[in-house]
Design a protein around this motif. Structure first.
Motif, PDB file in Angstrom:
ATOM      1  N   TYR A 177      21.841  23.869  28.650  1.00 28.90           N
ATOM      2  CA  TYR A 177      21.409  23.346  27.351  1.00 28.90           C
ATOM      3  C   TYR A 177      21.260  21.825  27.404  1.00 28.90           C
ATOM      4  O   TYR A 177      20.275  21.266  26.918  1.00 28.90           O
ATOM      5  N   THR A 220      17.820  19.564  26.863  1.00 29.75           N
ATOM      6  CA  THR A 220      17.614  18.505  25.867  1.00 29.75           C
ATOM      7  C   THR A 220      17.002  17.265  26.506  1.00 29.75           C
ATOM      8  O   THR A 220      16.124  16.617  25.918  1.00 29.75           O
ATOM      9  N   GLY A 248       9.848  23.278  18.327  1.00 27.95           N
ATOM     10  CA  GLY A 248      10.969  22.481  17.861  1.00 27.95           C
ATOM     11  C   GLY A 248      10.544  21.381  16.914  1.00 27.95           C
ATOM     12  O   GLY A 248      11.246  21.068  15.942  1.00 27.95           O
ATOM     13  N   SER A 269      15.790  21.805  20.601  1.00 29.24           N
ATOM     14  CA  SER A 269      16.733  21.004  19.819  1.00 29.24           C
ATOM     15  C   SER A 269      16.394  19.523  19.896  1.00 29.24           C
ATOM     16  O   SER A 269      16.357  18.816  18.876  1.00 29.24           O
TER      17      SER A 269
END
Length: 338
Positions: A8, A12, A108, A260
């Motif tokens: 994750y 990002t 996103g 995200s």
């Protein structure tokens, strides 16, 4: 095995780099395929040059084994899957203004077309998983598995097949990327309605830096299209009555990180009105259909613009060179015929 948190975190960083470079805008990608705007190619050259150095250093320092992409066969010859799959990616890119990596940035950031392309990509993953048994039977009946293994052992990368030192190939690659950037530097890119946070070349360097961070965090190079297959397999299992294993995999977490980071950057650094304008090129129907074609092709080719274009070409994999060449050839042709 790398933790899901590491995946994750790496996602990002990669998503932030893609967003900053501005290569996620549908108008930019479509204009690239029309050969009207070279922002995408400039960013890819910068990313590829940086990634080649990063991958070579990581491999030399034994930080992680940088495995090159392998030939993908449908059943006729070793690279037919790379050619057909790569062409499908290029067609999908020209139709949707997205690629299997930037679609997560678009979704996103809240681009309507990106959300529809993402839905189409999940459908494409489900279709690919459903077609895998038939593809496997075709491979077995043609005997292409053994021929692909032979290629894997002797001709997987440019340095190995030509008997050249990887260091020499890296140096030649850096010179080639720099030369192409110099040639393209005189071409002014028209306004596509979306403001990038940095120049395409600096954006490419950021993407290459995100590659380095990904290797440090996860011990593998970047790749985004595996999530489509993972979610597609989960959906197939659910439809079959088996929901024991959830859809949260390393690939899914990496792409969740991309989304995200893009959501945060879009909210605080890019006006929503500008973002929405860039998404009006693609209708929902075309977005879903193109997304399905693109995701299916990425799994057939064993990678996408990230896995082959940024990571695979950094290892000088023949499979990646064939796949990327097919992507752009089919994408430019599709854009010309629209």
């Amino acid at each position: 095995m790398p933790s899901l948190v590491s995946e994750y975190a790496a996602g990002t960083l990669f998503g932030a780099a893609l967003f900053a470079a501005g290569v996620f805008a549908p108008s930019t990608i479509v204009a690239q395929m029309k050969l009207e705007d070279f922002t995408m190619v400039k960013a890819m050259l910068g990313a590829s040059a940086t990634s080649a150095l990063v991958v070579h250093l990581a491999d030399s320092a034994n930080l992680a084994a940088m495995k090159p992409r392998t030939p993908q066969s449908i059943g006729f010859f070793p690279y037919d899957g790379n050619i057909v799959g790569g062409a499908m990616i290029g067609i999908g890119m020209a139709l949707t203004g997205a690629c299997p990596g930037t679609v997560f940035v678009q979704a996103g950031a809240g681009l309507p077309s990106g959300i529809f392309v993402l839905g189409g990509g999940i459908l494409g993953g489900l279709l690919f998983v459903s077609a895998q048994p038939a593809i496997a039977r075709l491979r077995e009946s043609s005997g292409s598995s053994s021929s692909s293994e032979a290629v894997t052992k002797t001709e997987l990368t440019v340095p190995k097949s030509m008997g050249i030192s990887p260091r020499i190939v890296v140096a030649m690659w850096e010179i080639m990327c720099f030369g192409m950037l110099q040639l393209l530097s005189g071409l002014e890119s028209p306004s596509t309605g979306t403001r990038a946070l940095v120049s395409p070349v600096l954006g490419g360097l950021l993407i290459g830096t995100a590659q380095a961070c990904t290797i440090a965090l996860t011990r593998h190079t970047v790749g985004t299209s595996g999530a489509f297959e993972d979610v597609g397999r989960w959906l197939r299992n659910v439809c079959s009555g088996d929901a024991t294993k959830g859809p949260i995999t390393a690939s899914v977490m990496f792409d969740a990180g991309i989304m995200s980071a893009s959501a945060l950057l879009a909210r605080f650094l890019l006006p929503a009105a500008v973002t929405q304008v860039s998404s009006q090129l693609v209708t929902p129907t075309v977005a879903i259909a193109g997304g399905a074609v693109m995701a299916f092709g990425s799994r057939l080719a064993g990678g996408c613009t990230s896995g082959h274009g940024i990571s695979g070409m950094a290892t000088f994999s023949w499979a990646s060179l064939v796949s990327v060449g097919s992507m752009f050839a089919a994408g430019v042709l599709t854009a010309a015929l629209r």
